[in-house]
Design a protein around this motif. Sequence first.
Motif, PDB file in Angstrom:
ATOM      1  N   ALA A  25      17.812   5.066  -1.046  1.00 21.19           N
ATOM      2  CA  ALA A  25      16.900   6.203  -1.249  1.00 21.19           C
ATOM      3  C   ALA A  25      15.832   5.874  -2.293  1.00 21.19           C
ATOM      4  N   THR A  26      16.236   5.212  -3.369  1.00 22.69           N
ATOM      5  CA  THR A  26      15.287   4.819  -4.409  1.00 22.69           C
ATOM      6  C   THR A  26      14.231   3.880  -3.844  1.00 22.69           C
ATOM      7  N   LEU A  27      14.689   2.878  -3.090  1.00 24.36           N
ATOM      8  CA  LEU A  27      13.755   1.897  -2.532  1.00 24.36           C
ATOM      9  C   LEU A  27      12.816   2.556  -1.523  1.00 24.36           C
ATOM     10  N   LYS A  28      13.336   3.449  -0.686  1.00 24.70           N
ATOM     11  CA  LYS A  28      12.476   4.143   0.284  1.00 24.70           C
ATOM     12  C   LYS A  28      11.405   4.954  -0.438  1.00 24.70           C
ATOM     13  N   TYR A  29      11.776   5.602  -1.541  1.00 24.46           N
ATOM     14  CA  TYR A  29      10.818   6.390  -2.316  1.00 24.46           C
ATOM     15  C   TYR A  29       9.709   5.488  -2.882  1.00 24.46           C
ATOM     16  N   VAL A  30      10.110   4.361  -3.472  1.00 36.08           N
ATOM     17  CA  VAL A  30       9.121   3.440  -4.066  1.00 36.08           C
ATOM     18  C   VAL A  30       8.199   2.881  -2.978  1.00 36.08           C
ATOM     19  N   VAL A  31       8.766   2.511  -1.823  1.00 39.07           N
ATOM     20  CA  VAL A  31       7.956   1.984  -0.724  1.00 39.07           C
ATOM     21  C   VAL A  31       6.951   3.039  -0.254  1.00 39.07           C
ATOM     22  N   GLU A  32       7.382   4.293  -0.167  1.00 37.08           N
ATOM     23  CA  GLU A  32       6.471   5.364   0.261  1.00 37.08           C
ATOM     24  C   GLU A  32       5.353   5.562  -0.762  1.00 37.08           C
ATOM     25  N   GLU A  33       5.675   5.466  -2.042  1.00 35.68           N
ATOM     26  CA  GLU A  33       4.643   5.568  -3.080  1.00 35.68           C
ATOM     27  C   GLU A  33       3.648   4.407  -2.967  1.00 35.68           C
ATOM     28  N   MET A  34       4.150   3.200  -2.678  1.00 34.92           N
ATOM     29  CA  MET A  34       3.271   2.033  -2.518  1.00 34.92           C
ATOM     30  C   MET A  34       2.355   2.239  -1.302  1.00 34.92           C
ATOM     31  N   ARG A  35       2.901   2.825  -0.237  1.00 37.41           N
ATOM     32  CA  ARG A  35       2.099   3.106   0.962  1.00 37.41           C
ATOM     33  C   ARG A  35       0.950   4.057   0.607  1.00 37.41           C
ATOM     34  N   LYS A  36       1.244   5.100  -0.190  1.00 37.16           N
ATOM     35  CA  LYS A  36       0.216   6.067  -0.610  1.00 37.16           C
ATOM     36  C   LYS A  36      -0.868   5.395  -1.433  1.00 37.16           C
ATOM     37  N   GLU A  37      -0.487   4.332  -2.170  1.00 31.54           N
ATOM     38  CA  GLU A  37      -1.455   3.617  -3.010  1.00 31.54           C
ATOM     39  C   GLU A  37      -2.208   2.544  -2.236  1.00 31.54           C
ATOM     40  N   GLY A  38      -1.945   2.444  -0.936  1.00 31.29           N
ATOM     41  CA  GLY A  38      -2.718   1.526  -0.103  1.00 31.29           C
ATOM     42  C   GLY A  38      -2.045   0.200   0.206  1.00 31.29           C
ATOM     43  N   ALA A  39      -0.746   0.064  -0.037  1.00 30.58           N
ATOM     44  CA  ALA A  39      -0.056  -1.188   0.287  1.00 30.58           C
ATOM     45  C   ALA A  39      -0.166  -1.447   1.789  1.00 30.58           C
ATOM     46  N   GLN A  40      -0.349  -2.716   2.143  1.00 32.05           N
ATOM     47  CA  GLN A  40      -0.524  -3.123   3.537  1.00 32.05           C
ATOM     48  C   GLN A  40       0.693  -3.910   4.017  1.00 32.05           C
ATOM     49  N   ASP A  41       0.876  -3.941   5.336  1.00 30.79           N
ATOM     50  CA  ASP A  41       1.908  -4.777   5.975  1.00 30.79           C
ATOM     51  C   ASP A  41       3.281  -4.543   5.348  1.00 30.79           C
ATOM     52  N   ILE A  42       3.680  -3.277   5.289  1.00 35.90           N
ATOM     53  CA  ILE A  42       4.955  -2.919   4.660  1.00 35.90           C
ATOM     54  C   ILE A  42       6.113  -3.170   5.622  1.00 35.90           C
ATOM     55  N   GLN A  43       7.130  -3.862   5.133  1.00 34.08           N
ATOM     56  CA  GLN A  43       8.379  -4.031   5.872  1.00 34.08           C
ATOM     57  C   GLN A  43       9.360  -3.014   5.291  1.00 34.08           C
ATOM     58  N   ALA A  44       9.834  -2.106   6.123  1.00 35.78           N
ATOM     59  CA  ALA A  44      10.724  -1.030   5.673  1.00 35.78           C
ATOM     60  C   ALA A  44      12.029  -1.603   5.108  1.00 35.78           C
ATOM     61  N   PRO A  45      12.690  -0.844   4.225  1.00 34.91           N
ATOM     62  CA  PRO A  45      13.933  -1.324   3.626  1.00 34.91           C
ATOM     63  C   PRO A  45      15.011  -1.663   4.663  1.00 34.91           C
ATOM     64  N   VAL A  46      15.640  -2.822   4.482  1.00 36.67           N
ATOM     65  CA  VAL A  46      16.770  -3.246   5.307  1.00 36.67           C
ATOM     66  C   VAL A  46      17.882  -3.697   4.374  1.00 36.67           C
ATOM     67  N   LYS A  47      19.104  -3.542   4.829  1.00 36.90           N
ATOM     68  CA  LYS A  47      20.253  -3.933   4.002  1.00 36.90           C
ATOM     69  C   LYS A  47      20.515  -5.430   4.183  1.00 36.90           C
ATOM     70  N   VAL A  48      20.559  -6.146   3.064  1.00 39.22           N
ATOM     71  CA  VAL A  48      20.856  -7.576   3.060  1.00 39.22           C
ATOM     72  C   VAL A  48      21.969  -7.778   2.044  1.00 39.22           C
ATOM     73  N   GLY A  49      23.163  -8.083   2.536  1.00 36.83           N
ATOM     74  CA  GLY A  49      24.303  -8.188   1.626  1.00 36.83           C
ATOM     75  C   GLY A  49      24.546  -6.831   0.991  1.00 36.83           C
ATOM     76  N   GLY A  50      24.600  -6.798  -0.330  1.00 36.22           N
ATOM     77  CA  GLY A  50      24.836  -5.546  -1.031  1.00 36.22           C
ATOM     78  C   GLY A  50      23.576  -4.866  -1.512  1.00 36.22           C
ATOM     79  N   LYS A  51      22.410  -5.402  -1.159  1.00 38.00           N
ATOM     80  CA  LYS A  51      21.145  -4.849  -1.653  1.00 38.00           C
ATOM     81  C   LYS A  51      20.271  -4.377  -0.503  1.00 38.00           C
ATOM     82  N   TRP A  52      19.333  -3.503  -0.847  1.00 41.28           N
ATOM     83  CA  TRP A  52      18.288  -3.072   0.085  1.00 41.28           C
ATOM     84  C   TRP A  52      17.020  -3.842  -0.278  1.00 41.28           C
TER      85      TRP A  52
END
Length: 125
Positions: A25-52
């Motif tokens: 949830a934290t990572l999704k929130y930060v990614v959405e904020e980055m999108r609002k600030e104009g971040a390009q080519d965003i790869q949505a959060p995926v689970k890798v091992g124990g981390k997102w």
Amino acid sequence: MASILDKVDAHDAGDKIILSSDDEATLKYVVEEMRKEGAQDIQAPVKVGGKWIASFEHPGMSQCTVERIGFEIIIAGPTEGSVLARSGEFRERGALISRGPEQENGTCKLYLEDVGARTGNTITS
């Protein structure tokens, strides 16, 4: 006061910024904020091992220009990091850094030699 960013690690991977967090949830929130600030080519959060993990294009890349003169590729941009990030795709195809990055009149420039084109092995379109 703790920031939400304290729960997210950021890593500069050249042409991408990679974000990781234990909390989806934290990572999704930060990614959405980055999108609002104009971040390009965003790869949505995926689970890798124990981390997102999520990523987006290095922000300085879109501010860089690419100029070709013969077998030379000149990348100009606002920072050393941005020109190095922008050069990644050329270097992956065999172009070699011939000079730089260096500051010229307030702009950072990086000079590459398109070695493949010189030898007849086309590496760039």
